[in-house]
Design an enzyme around this catalytic site. Structure first.
Site, PDB file in Angstrom:
ATOM      1  N   ASP A 280       6.859   4.029   3.318  1.00 15.53           N
ATOM      2  CA  ASP A 280       6.986   5.179   4.213  1.00 15.53           C
ATOM      3  C   ASP A 280       8.463   5.282   4.631  1.00 15.53           C
ATOM      4  OD1 ASP A 280       5.954   7.250   5.881  1.00 15.53           O
ATOM      5  OD2 ASP A 280       5.774   5.869   7.551  1.00 15.53           O
TER       6      ASP A 280
ATOM      7  N   ARG B  88     -10.701   1.725   6.194  1.00 15.72           N
ATOM      8  CA  ARG B  88     -10.193   0.947   5.059  1.00 15.72           C
ATOM      9  C   ARG B  88     -11.204   0.924   3.912  1.00 15.72           C
ATOM     10  NH1 ARG B  88      -5.648  -2.162   6.621  1.00 15.72           N
ATOM     11  NH2 ARG B  88      -5.659  -2.855   8.779  1.00 15.72           N
TER      12      ARG B  88
ATOM     13  N   LYS C 112       5.919   7.891   0.217  1.00 13.67           N
ATOM     14  CA  LYS C 112       6.223   9.140   0.934  1.00 13.67           C
ATOM     15  C   LYS C 112       7.743   9.270   0.997  1.00 13.67           C
ATOM     16  CE  LYS C 112       2.666   8.314   4.385  1.00 13.67           C
ATOM     17  NZ  LYS C 112       2.438   8.305   5.840  1.00 13.67           N
TER      18      LYS C 112
ATOM     19  N   ASP D  96      -5.651   1.908   6.677  1.00 14.11           N
ATOM     20  CA  ASP D  96      -6.380   2.207   7.913  1.00 14.11           C
ATOM     21  C   ASP D  96      -5.673   3.213   8.814  1.00 14.11           C
ATOM     22  OD1 ASP D  96      -4.244   0.295   8.637  1.00 14.11           O
ATOM     23  OD2 ASP D  96      -5.161   0.436  10.626  1.00 14.11           O
TER      24      ASP D  96
ATOM     25  N   ASP E 248       0.822  -1.207   0.000  1.00  9.52           N
ATOM     26  CA  ASP E 248       0.000   0.000   0.000  1.00  9.52           C
ATOM     27  C   ASP E 248       0.864   1.269   0.000  1.00  9.52           C
ATOM     28  OD1 ASP E 248       0.883  -0.419   2.609  1.00  9.52           O
ATOM     29  OD2 ASP E 248      -1.068  -0.174   3.546  1.00  9.52           O
TER      30      ASP E 248
ATOM     31  N   VAL F  93      -2.379   8.889   5.856  1.00 12.35           N
ATOM     32  CA  VAL F  93      -3.509   8.699   4.960  1.00 12.35           C
ATOM     33  C   VAL F  93      -4.318   7.449   5.297  1.00 12.35           C
ATOM     34  CG1 VAL F  93      -2.463   9.988   3.066  1.00 12.35           C
ATOM     35  CG2 VAL F  93      -2.068   7.516   3.236  1.00 12.35           C
TER      36      VAL F  93
HETATM   37  P1  IMP Z   1       7.416   1.578   6.444  1.00 13.91           P
HETATM   38  O1  IMP Z   1       8.029   0.308   6.928  1.00 13.91           O
HETATM   39  O2  IMP Z   1       7.673   2.724   7.375  1.00 13.91           O
HETATM   40  O3  IMP Z   1       7.763   1.915   5.013  1.00 13.91           O
HETATM   41  O4  IMP Z   1       5.883   1.384   6.579  1.00 13.91           O
HETATM   42  C1  IMP Z   1       5.123   0.824   5.631  1.00 13.91           C
HETATM   43  C2  IMP Z   1       3.787   0.439   6.215  1.00 13.91           C
HETATM   44  O5  IMP Z   1       3.327   1.356   7.205  1.00 13.91           O
HETATM   45  C3  IMP Z   1       2.760   0.483   5.121  1.00 13.91           C
HETATM   46  O6  IMP Z   1       2.637  -0.781   4.531  1.00 13.91           O
HETATM   47  C4  IMP Z   1       1.508   0.874   5.852  1.00 13.91           C
HETATM   48  O7  IMP Z   1       0.843  -0.290   6.277  1.00 13.91           O
HETATM   49  C5  IMP Z   1       1.974   1.643   7.044  1.00 13.91           C
HETATM   50  N1  IMP Z   1       1.807   3.090   6.812  1.00 13.91           N
HETATM   51  C6  IMP Z   1       2.733   3.984   6.439  1.00 13.91           C
HETATM   52  N2  IMP Z   1       2.217   5.202   6.268  1.00 13.91           N
HETATM   53  C7  IMP Z   1       0.900   5.084   6.538  1.00 13.91           C
HETATM   54  C8  IMP Z   1      -0.205   6.008   6.501  1.00 13.91           C
HETATM   55  O8  IMP Z   1      -0.083   7.196   6.185  1.00 13.91           O
HETATM   56  N3  IMP Z   1      -1.422   5.488   6.832  1.00 13.91           N
HETATM   57  C9  IMP Z   1      -1.610   4.189   7.196  1.00 13.91           C
HETATM   58  N4  IMP Z   1      -0.614   3.296   7.201  1.00 13.91           N
HETATM   59  C10 IMP Z   1       0.628   3.736   6.892  1.00 13.91           C
HETATM   60 MG    MG Z   2       1.271  -2.221   5.225  1.00  9.11          MG
END
Ligand code: IMP
Ligand code: MG
Length: 180
Positions: free
Chosen positions: A105, A167, A133, A161, A102, A155
């Site tokens: 981040d 969702r 992002k 969610d 999805d 978001v």
């Molecule tokens: P990362 O490991 O920090 O890249 O996080 C990735 C996961 O964090 C994604 O698969 C999402 O499930 C969750 N996530 C990151 N940003 C958001 C957001 O803005 N809303 C909801 N879930 C997020």
């Molecule tokens: Mg995720």
């Protein structure tokens, strides 16, 4: 701050998402045009709406599998520690694989999952994230295909969610907390 009181501002409309998903599917189908059968792996739970739309636009023989990892709990901060909660059902050795996520981040989740799945010897392993992002990145990782780059906003919607809610929104919106 009270995190229960918020509004959702539409960021990406359902129509824009549909158009972009169609475009992504075209690029992906072109890339994998010579595959026997592509294994599309949805990252639970945030990608369940995206993968449903994406595979229906993919003009390729596909198999669908799911992987669930934990990184977020019920809050807004990544724990940066990625654990496998539900593993794949099928084998991916020698196969063409597409991971569907999805959001990228901090990048910890995608980087970890790519490393993990690469240990199983796929023939080709590519990644597709609906949202990115880039300003939040802590690990150098980039999806092969990205739907939309977004600013540093939390978001929800289209499968994504906040504390397990929202969702089911058809669009993607930014969570804005109301202080009172
Ligand atoms: P990362 O490991 O920090 O890249 O996080 C990735 C996961 O964090 C994604 O698969 C999402 O499930 C969750 N996530 C990151 N940003 C958001 C957001 O803005 N809303 C909801 N879930 C997020
Ligand atoms: Mg995720």
């Amino acid at each position: 701050m009270d995190h229960s009181n918020y509004v959702i501002d539409e960021l990406i409309s359902a129509k824009s998402i549909a158009a972009r998903v169609e475009g992504l599917a075209k690029e992906i189908a072109l890339h994998f045009s010579n595959t026997d059968k592509l294994i599309v792996i949805g990252m639970l739970r945030g990608s369940f709406v995206f993968i449903a739309d994406l595979v229906r636009e993919l003009d390729l023989p596909v198999e669908v599998d799911f992987l669930e990892v934990s990184s977020y709990g019920d809050g807004m901060e990544s724990s940066r520690e990625v654990r496998i909660l539900k593993d794949l059902r099928g084998e991916i050795g020698g196969r063409d694989v597409l991971i569907v996520e999805d959001i990228v981040d901090t990048g910890h989740t995608l980087a970890h999952v790519v490393d993990y799945l690469n240990t199983r010897g796929p023939a080709r392993l590519e990644t597709c994230a609906l949202l990115d992002k880039p300003s939040r990145r802590e690990v150098k990782v980039r999806a092969t295909w990205t739907g939309f780059e977004i600013p540093d906003e939390f978001v929800v919607g289209y499968g994504i969610d906040y504390a397990q809610r929202n969702r089911n929104l058809a669009y993607i919106g930014a969570v804005k907390f109301i202080q009172d």
